[in-house]
Design a protein around this motif. Structure first.
Motif, short mmCIF file in Angstrom:
data_model
loop_
_atom_site.label_atom_id
_atom_site.label_comp_id
_atom_site.label_asym_id
_atom_site.label_seq_id
_atom_site.Cartn_x
_atom_site.Cartn_y
_atom_site.Cartn_z
N ALA A 1 -0.19 9.31 -4.90
CA ALA A 1 1.03 9.15 -5.70
C ALA A 1 0.92 7.98 -6.67
O ALA A 1 1.84 7.76 -7.46
CB ALA A 1 2.23 8.95 -4.77
N SER A 2 -0.17 7.29 -6.67
CA SER A 2 -0.33 6.09 -7.50
C SER A 2 -0.07 6.37 -8.98
O SER A 2 0.64 5.61 -9.64
CB SER A 2 -1.73 5.51 -7.31
OG SER A 2 -1.89 4.38 -8.11
N GLN A 3 -0.63 7.43 -9.50
CA GLN A 3 -0.45 7.75 -10.92
C GLN A 3 1.02 8.05 -11.23
O GLN A 3 1.54 7.61 -12.24
CB GLN A 3 -1.33 8.94 -11.31
CG GLN A 3 -1.27 9.25 -12.79
CD GLN A 3 -2.22 10.37 -13.19
OE1 GLN A 3 -2.93 10.91 -12.37
NE2 GLN A 3 -2.20 10.71 -14.46
N ALA A 4 1.69 8.78 -10.35
CA ALA A 4 3.10 9.11 -10.57
C ALA A 4 3.96 7.85 -10.53
O ALA A 4 4.89 7.69 -11.32
CB ALA A 4 3.58 10.12 -9.55
N ILE A 5 3.66 6.93 -9.62
CA ILE A 5 4.41 5.67 -9.52
C ILE A 5 4.20 4.85 -10.79
O ILE A 5 5.16 4.30 -11.35
CB ILE A 5 3.98 4.87 -8.27
CG1 ILE A 5 4.34 5.62 -7.00
CG2 ILE A 5 4.59 3.47 -8.29
CD1 ILE A 5 5.84 5.83 -6.77
N ASN A 6 2.97 4.78 -11.28
CA ASN A 6 2.71 4.05 -12.51
C ASN A 6 3.42 4.68 -13.69
O ASN A 6 3.93 3.99 -14.57
CB ASN A 6 1.20 3.96 -12.78
CG ASN A 6 0.53 2.96 -11.87
OD1 ASN A 6 1.16 2.01 -11.42
ND2 ASN A 6 -0.73 3.18 -11.59
N GLN B 1 0.84 -1.17 0.00
CA GLN B 1 0.00 0.00 0.00
C GLN B 1 0.88 1.23 0.00
O GLN B 1 1.87 1.29 0.73
CB GLN B 1 -0.92 0.01 1.21
CG GLN B 1 -1.94 -1.11 1.18
CD GLN B 1 -2.94 -1.01 2.31
OE1 GLN B 1 -2.88 -0.10 3.11
NE2 GLN B 1 -3.85 -1.96 2.37
N LEU B 2 0.52 2.21 -0.82
CA LEU B 2 1.28 3.45 -0.88
C LEU B 2 1.04 4.26 0.38
O LEU B 2 -0.09 4.32 0.88
CB LEU B 2 0.87 4.27 -2.11
CG LEU B 2 1.16 3.64 -3.47
CD1 LEU B 2 0.60 4.51 -4.58
CD2 LEU B 2 2.65 3.45 -3.65
#
Length: 74
Positions: A16-21, A10-11
């Protein structure tokens, strides 16, 4: 390409999920690694997975160093 992840990680900052992807996609493109369409990395070689992780870590450290020094991420 699926945007879902089967990872149980889990982040800390869910936003930040979009930036990590985006970093994953950039890493894969730079290294010539095919990202699995279903999001399952079990069939990706250990070498490729390690290369992706190393590239992402390197970029995250660069971003943090630039932010700490007052610079901008490029």
């Amino acid at each position: 390409m699926a945007s879902q992840s089967r990872s149980s990680n889990q982040l800390v900052v869910p936003q930040a999920s979009q930036a990590i992807n985006q970093l994953k996609m950039e890493a894969a493109q730079q290294l010539g690694v095919q990202i699995p369409a279903d999001g399952y990395y079990g069939n990706v070689s250990t070498r490729d997975a390690g290369s992706l992780g190393g590239y992402i870590t390197k970029k995250l450290v660069q971003i943090a160093e630039q932010q700490l020094s007052g610079g901008q991420y490029r």
